[in-house]
Design an enzyme around this catalytic site. Structure first.
Site, short mmCIF file in Angstrom:
data_model
loop_
_atom_site.label_atom_id
_atom_site.label_comp_id
_atom_site.label_asym_id
_atom_site.label_seq_id
_atom_site.Cartn_x
_atom_site.Cartn_y
_atom_site.Cartn_z
N GLY A 62 -12.71 0.79 9.89
CA GLY A 62 -11.51 0.03 9.56
C GLY A 62 -11.78 -0.99 8.48
O GLY A 62 -12.92 -1.20 8.05
N GLU A 85 -15.69 5.60 18.06
CA GLU A 85 -15.85 4.16 18.26
C GLU A 85 -16.19 3.85 19.73
O GLU A 85 -17.04 3.01 20.03
CB GLU A 85 -14.58 3.42 17.85
CG GLU A 85 -14.36 3.36 16.36
CD GLU A 85 -13.07 2.64 16.01
OE1 GLU A 85 -13.13 1.63 15.30
OE2 GLU A 85 -12.00 3.09 16.45
N LYS A 94 -4.65 -10.70 15.03
CA LYS A 94 -4.96 -9.68 16.03
C LYS A 94 -5.07 -10.24 17.45
O LYS A 94 -5.15 -9.48 18.42
CB LYS A 94 -6.27 -8.96 15.67
CG LYS A 94 -6.25 -8.31 14.29
CD LYS A 94 -5.16 -7.27 14.17
CE LYS A 94 -5.01 -6.72 12.77
NZ LYS A 94 -6.18 -5.98 12.32
#
Length: 236
Positions: free
Chosen positions: A35, A112, A130
């Protein structure tokens, strides 16, 4: 949700990622996350490797593998190493207090999660936007499923409260993960009990893995307008 421009968010992500990259020590096996935020960490680790730090990386996606190879970071896998000392990765949501996560909107959640589960420490890097009080506040929950029978799997997910949409590529085709599976993006009206939701999703035949990472993060490095904070799981 914290309001910020894309330029501000990128700068905060870079600050958090570079601080986390300083945690890597000589001789470590390091999980390399996936990411935009994790990419800053991989870039910082590439610089540290060129400066003399010696470690090996375990990439969590093909994109990260490509980035790491371009930076000259030596790569390895679980055939050579049973455990990962430290994984640095991003997240789509980080729950305050618990550090429970939603991850995988980039489509690499299976790899992941495999790396995270084999890690002695999972450090999450993110900007303040986030952080959430409850998972599912702003983010869809990705669920990786087998291509065969995905429609039946989607119906089962709807039975546990999800509004399900199959992820598609820009061309309109069904999105294919690095593991060769499909991604179903699930909207929940709040995830009050993340552990129970993870268990319910995992019990559905056809589900490979969900993007709920419960009790896996040991620390979160969160950057915002007031600086960088290192968050740990709140004492019970």
């Amino acid at each position: 949700m914290v309001s910020m421009s894309s330029e501000q968010a990128a700068e905060y992500k870079r600050h958090a990622a570079e601080l986390a990259a300083e945690m890597v020590e000589d001789g470590m096996v390091v999980g390399l996350g996936t990411g935009s935020t994790a990419a800053f960490a991989v870039a910082a680790l590439g610089r540290r490797y060129r400066e003399g730090l010696r470690f090996v990386g375990v990439p969590t996606s093909l994109a990260t593998e490509h980035q790491a190879r371009e930076l000259g970071i030596p790569l390895s896998g679980f055939g050579e190493h049973e455990r990962v000392d430290l994984t640095i990765d991003g997240a789509d949501e980080v729950q305050r207090g618990t550090l429970n996560l939603i991850k995988g909107l980039g489509g690499a959640l299976l790899r992941e999660k495999i790396v995270a589960s084999a890690s002695d420490r999972l450090v999450i890097v993110a900007d303040e936007s986030k952080l959430v009080d409850g998972l599912g506040e702003h983010s869809l929950l990705p669920v990786e499923v087998t291509p065969f029978g995905w429609e039946a799997t989607a119906r089962r997910l709807a039975e546990v409260g999800a509004h399900v949409s199959p992820r598609r590529s820009r061309a309109g085709d069904l999105f294919i993960s690095d593991g060769g599976n499909l991604i179903l993006d699930c909207h929940f009206e709040g995830i009050d009990d993340p552990a129970a939701t993870e268990q319910a999703i995992g019990s559905i035949v056809g589900v490979v893995e969900s993007g709920l990472f419960i009790g896996m993060a040991s620390e979160a490095v969160i950057a915002g307008p007031t600086g960088v904070a290192r968050l740990h799981v709140a004492a019970q």
